[in-house]
Design a protein around this motif. Structure first.
Motif, PDB file in Angstrom:
ATOM      1  N   SER A 166      -1.393   0.659  -1.488  1.00  0.00           N
ATOM      2  CA  SER A 166      -2.306   1.837  -0.631  1.00  0.00           C
ATOM      3  C   SER A 166      -3.188   2.255  -1.840  1.00  0.00           C
ATOM      4  O   SER A 166      -4.938   2.451  -0.952  1.00  0.00           O
ATOM      5  CB  SER A 166      -1.299   3.201  -0.392  1.00  0.00           C
ATOM      6  N   ARG A 167      -3.850   2.039  -2.530  1.00  0.00           N
ATOM      7  CA  ARG A 167      -4.631   2.389  -3.601  1.00  0.00           C
ATOM      8  C   ARG A 167      -5.691   0.861  -3.152  1.00  0.00           C
ATOM      9  O   ARG A 167      -6.900   0.833  -3.792  1.00  0.00           O
ATOM     10  CB  ARG A 167      -4.303   2.821  -5.026  1.00  0.00           C
ATOM     11  N   SER A 168      -5.706  -0.045  -2.781  1.00  0.00           N
ATOM     12  CA  SER A 168      -5.833  -1.302  -3.102  1.00  0.00           C
ATOM     13  C   SER A 168      -6.137  -2.463  -1.661  1.00  0.00           C
ATOM     14  O   SER A 168      -5.240  -2.842  -1.698  1.00  0.00           O
ATOM     15  CB  SER A 168      -5.483  -2.491  -4.308  1.00  0.00           C
ATOM     16  N   PRO A 169      -6.454  -0.894  -0.371  1.00  0.00           N
ATOM     17  CA  PRO A 169      -5.915  -1.510   0.904  1.00  0.00           C
ATOM     18  C   PRO A 169      -7.133  -3.543   1.052  1.00  0.00           C
ATOM     19  O   PRO A 169      -7.558  -4.311   0.246  1.00  0.00           O
ATOM     20  CB  PRO A 169      -5.858  -1.083   1.464  1.00  0.00           C
ATOM     21  N   TRP A 170      -6.333  -4.360   1.691  1.00  0.00           N
ATOM     22  CA  TRP A 170      -6.659  -5.470   2.646  1.00  0.00           C
ATOM     23  C   TRP A 170      -6.334  -5.683   3.752  1.00  0.00           C
ATOM     24  O   TRP A 170      -5.646  -5.061   4.202  1.00  0.00           O
ATOM     25  CB  TRP A 170      -6.660  -6.779   1.649  1.00  0.00           C
ATOM     26  N   CYS A 171      -7.455  -6.058   5.066  1.00  0.00           N
ATOM     27  CA  CYS A 171      -7.246  -6.692   6.152  1.00  0.00           C
ATOM     28  C   CYS A 171      -7.237  -7.533   6.797  1.00  0.00           C
ATOM     29  O   CYS A 171      -8.196  -8.059   6.010  1.00  0.00           O
ATOM     30  CB  CYS A 171      -7.987  -6.037   7.198  1.00  0.00           C
ATOM     31  N   SER A 172      -5.443  -8.131   7.176  1.00  0.00           N
ATOM     32  CA  SER A 172      -5.302  -9.922   7.665  1.00  0.00           C
ATOM     33  C   SER A 172      -6.853  -9.904   8.952  1.00  0.00           C
ATOM     34  O   SER A 172      -6.996 -11.511   8.522  1.00  0.00           O
ATOM     35  CB  SER A 172      -4.460  -9.863   7.767  1.00  0.00           C
TER      36      SER A 172
END
Length: 130
Positions: free
Chosen positions: A49-55
């Protein structure tokens, strides 16, 4: 994605926001290959949650622009003319800042979760008075 900058600024520019049609599609395919084949396997780190990424990172125009700029710098600084310090400069000057901006909790992937893309609503913009 075109329409940004003057024609003179766009002429000959490899930057993805200036490309259209087949050129833009080819650039996106090459960028996707680099992101999925090198960038994420080597530098991706765990999604939190502190380092998101979107696939579906390609659905975020800011991410496309930043990743493309990162890839252009990669090509220049790790290629034959990059010199012995080119890779170190790429890590220091480009990789760290771009990944930090993209993976910031308030960055372009805020609200996206593993396996779940959430489109972002752009801020409202008033028309420029003429």
């Amino acid at each position: 994605m075109s329409g940004f900058g003057t024609e003179a600024e766009q002429a000959g520019s490899p930057f993805i926001l200036y490309l259209e049609g087949e050129e833009q599609q080819a650039a996106m395919e090459s960028l996707s290959f680099w992101v999925s084949g090198l960038l994420l396997p080597v530098y991706g780190r765990e999604v939190t949650s502190r380092s998101p990424w979107c696939s579906q990172w390609w659905e975020h125009l800011e991410a496309v622009a930043q990743l493309h700029a990162l890839w252009l710098a990669w090509q220049e600084l790790t290629g034959p003319n990059g010199g012995l310090t080119g890779p170190a400069m790429w890590h220091r000057d480009y990789l760290g800042p771009v990944m930090q901006a993209l993976r910031d909790p308030d960055g372009p992937f805020a609200g996206c979760r593993p396996g779940g893309h959430r489109p972002k609503e752009a801020p409202a913009v008033e028309p420029f008075p003429v």
